[in-house]
Design a protein around this motif. Structure first.
Motif, PDB file in Angstrom:
ATOM      1  N   GLN A   1       8.265  -6.479   8.058  1.00 13.74           N
ATOM      2  CA  GLN A   1       7.775  -5.398   9.686  1.00 13.74           C
ATOM      3  C   GLN A   1       8.002  -3.608   9.834  1.00 13.74           C
ATOM      4  OE1 GLN A   1       6.687  -8.060  12.608  1.00 13.74           O
ATOM      5  NE2 GLN A   1       6.187  -6.566  13.220  1.00 13.74           N
ATOM      6  N   GLN A   2       9.571  -4.116   8.858  1.00 15.55           N
ATOM      7  CA  GLN A   2       9.599  -2.393   9.709  1.00 15.55           C
ATOM      8  C   GLN A   2       9.021  -2.198   8.459  1.00 15.55           C
ATOM      9  OE1 GLN A   2      10.439  -3.181  12.755  1.00 15.55           O
ATOM     10  NE2 GLN A   2      12.101  -1.548  12.560  1.00 15.55           N
ATOM     11  N   ARG A   3       8.914  -2.077   7.183  1.00 11.04           N
ATOM     12  CA  ARG A   3       8.699  -1.233   6.233  1.00 11.04           C
ATOM     13  C   ARG A   3       7.673  -0.730   6.446  1.00 11.04           C
ATOM     14  NH1 ARG A   3       8.805  -2.774  -0.023  1.00 11.04           N
ATOM     15  NH2 ARG A   3       7.473  -0.965   0.139  1.00 11.04           N
ATOM     16  N   VAL A   4       6.030  -1.813   7.272  1.00 16.28           N
ATOM     17  CA  VAL A   4       5.393  -2.354   7.570  1.00 16.28           C
ATOM     18  C   VAL A   4       5.128  -0.896   8.559  1.00 16.28           C
ATOM     19  CG1 VAL A   4       3.769  -3.138   8.362  1.00 16.28           C
ATOM     20  CG2 VAL A   4       4.429  -3.779   6.284  1.00 16.28           C
ATOM     21  N   ASN A   5       5.605  -1.156   9.331  1.00 14.89           N
ATOM     22  CA  ASN A   5       5.576  -0.277  10.778  1.00 14.89           C
ATOM     23  C   ASN A   5       5.974   0.754  10.368  1.00 14.89           C
ATOM     24  OD1 ASN A   5       7.487   0.924  13.201  1.00 14.89           O
ATOM     25  ND2 ASN A   5       6.408  -0.795  14.457  1.00 14.89           N
ATOM     26  N   SER A   6       7.155   1.306   9.875  1.00 17.55           N
ATOM     27  CA  SER A   6       7.379   2.984   9.557  1.00 17.55           C
ATOM     28  C   SER A   6       6.225   3.513   9.114  1.00 17.55           C
ATOM     29  CB  SER A   6       8.534   3.389   8.953  1.00 17.55           C
ATOM     30  OG  SER A   6       8.078   2.369   7.962  1.00 17.55           O
ATOM     31  N   THR A   7       5.500   3.213   8.230  1.00 17.48           N
ATOM     32  CA  THR A   7       4.040   3.390   7.010  1.00 17.48           C
ATOM     33  C   THR A   7       3.400   3.507   7.538  1.00 17.48           C
ATOM     34  OG1 THR A   7       4.934   2.040   4.830  1.00 17.48           O
ATOM     35  CG2 THR A   7       3.024   2.961   5.261  1.00 17.48           C
ATOM     36  N   CYS A   8       2.509   2.381   8.426  1.00 18.06           N
ATOM     37  CA  CYS A   8       1.126   2.596   9.604  1.00 18.06           C
ATOM     38  C   CYS A   8       1.973   3.525  10.611  1.00 18.06           C
ATOM     39  CB  CYS A   8       1.627   1.063  10.525  1.00 18.06           C
ATOM     40  SG  CYS A   8       0.726  -0.080  10.068  1.00 18.06           S
ATOM     41  N   ARG A   9       2.916   3.561  11.341  1.00 14.67           N
ATOM     42  CA  ARG A   9       3.347   5.227  11.626  1.00 14.67           C
ATOM     43  C   ARG A   9       3.179   6.437  11.071  1.00 14.67           C
ATOM     44  NH1 ARG A   9       5.726   4.270  16.911  1.00 14.67           N
ATOM     45  NH2 ARG A   9       7.004   2.319  16.769  1.00 14.67           N
TER      46      ARG A   9
ATOM     47  N   SER B   1       2.332  -7.530   6.919  1.00 12.32           N
ATOM     48  CA  SER B   1       3.767  -7.570   5.917  1.00 12.32           C
ATOM     49  C   SER B   1       3.441  -8.721   5.832  1.00 12.32           C
ATOM     50  CB  SER B   1       4.247  -7.626   7.314  1.00 12.32           C
ATOM     51  OG  SER B   1       4.953  -8.734   8.229  1.00 12.32           O
ATOM     52  N   LYS B   2       2.754 -10.145   5.867  1.00 13.70           N
ATOM     53  CA  LYS B   2       2.602 -11.765   5.457  1.00 13.70           C
ATOM     54  C   LYS B   2       1.017 -11.132   4.227  1.00 13.70           C
ATOM     55  CE  LYS B   2       3.819 -14.154   9.207  1.00 13.70           C
ATOM     56  NZ  LYS B   2       3.841 -15.154  10.755  1.00 13.70           N
ATOM     57  N   HIS B   3       0.480 -10.656   4.779  1.00  6.93           N
ATOM     58  CA  HIS B   3      -0.715 -10.375   3.108  1.00  6.93           C
ATOM     59  C   HIS B   3       0.181  -9.671   2.395  1.00  6.93           C
ATOM     60  CE1 HIS B   3      -4.507 -11.885   5.042  1.00  6.93           C
ATOM     61  NE2 HIS B   3      -4.076 -10.874   5.837  1.00  6.93           N
ATOM     62  N   LEU B   4       0.669  -8.268   2.518  1.00 10.10           N
ATOM     63  CA  LEU B   4       1.102  -7.624   1.177  1.00 10.10           C
ATOM     64  C   LEU B   4       2.617  -8.955   0.422  1.00 10.10           C
ATOM     65  CD1 LEU B   4       0.748  -4.389   2.600  1.00 10.10           C
ATOM     66  CD2 LEU B   4      -0.368  -5.838   0.963  1.00 10.10           C
TER      67      LEU B   4
ATOM     68  N   LEU C   1       3.098   1.828  -1.178  1.00 13.91           N
ATOM     69  CA  LEU C   1       2.820   0.538   0.316  1.00 13.91           C
ATOM     70  C   LEU C   1       2.289   1.654   1.106  1.00 13.91           C
ATOM     71  CD1 LEU C   1       3.390  -1.582   2.050  1.00 13.91           C
ATOM     72  CD2 LEU C   1       5.632  -0.541   2.890  1.00 13.91           C
ATOM     73  N   ALA C   2       1.832   2.412   1.514  1.00  9.39           N
ATOM     74  CA  ALA C   2       1.114   3.474   2.285  1.00  9.39           C
ATOM     75  C   ALA C   2      -0.933   2.562   1.505  1.00  9.39           C
ATOM     76  CB  ALA C   2       1.051   5.154   1.934  1.00  9.39           C
ATOM     77  N   ASP C   3      -0.735   2.675  -0.042  1.00  7.04           N
ATOM     78  CA  ASP C   3      -2.017   2.553  -0.497  1.00  7.04           C
ATOM     79  C   ASP C   3      -2.356   1.145  -0.099  1.00  7.04           C
ATOM     80  OD1 ASP C   3      -2.273   5.006  -1.750  1.00  7.04           O
ATOM     81  OD2 ASP C   3      -1.375   4.031  -3.558  1.00  7.04           O
ATOM     82  N   ASP C   4      -1.386   0.510  -0.482  1.00 11.62           N
ATOM     83  CA  ASP C   4      -1.935  -1.265   0.055  1.00 11.62           C
ATOM     84  C   ASP C   4      -1.912  -1.218   1.709  1.00 11.62           C
ATOM     85  OD1 ASP C   4      -1.575  -2.143  -2.271  1.00 11.62           O
ATOM     86  OD2 ASP C   4       0.812  -2.436  -1.884  1.00 11.62           O
TER      87      ASP C   4
END
Length: 72
Positions: free
Chosen positions: A33-41, A23-26, A3-6
């Motif tokens: 969105q919560q998964r994206v949030n933690s990875t972005c952090r 999150s919509k793109h992926l 997910l981080a690479d994506d």
């Protein structure tokens, strides 16, 4: 790819996306969105991306590639 690479790849191609847009793109319209949030952090902590904005409804956080500053 992780997910981080994506996220890194997407932010490089389309800087300024919010967590919801990433999150919509992926993941499609249902997004995680919560998964994206933690990875972005984590990516921010690792100095790989930057977050702009104040996080409020009128100005949500947006994500950009980390700028490399040459101090030479």
């Amino acid at each position: 790819m992780t997910l981080a690479d994506d996220i890194l790849s997407l932010v490089a191609c389309k800087p300024g996306l919010t967590e919801a847009e990433i999150s919509k793109h992926l993941f499609g319209r249902l997004g995680y969105q919560q998964r994206v949030n933690s990875t972005c952090r984590r990516l921010i902590h690792e100095y790989l991306i930057e977050r702009h904005g104040n996080g409020g409804p009128g100005h949500p956080f947006s994500y950009h590639e980390k700028r490399i500053v040459d101090r030479a």
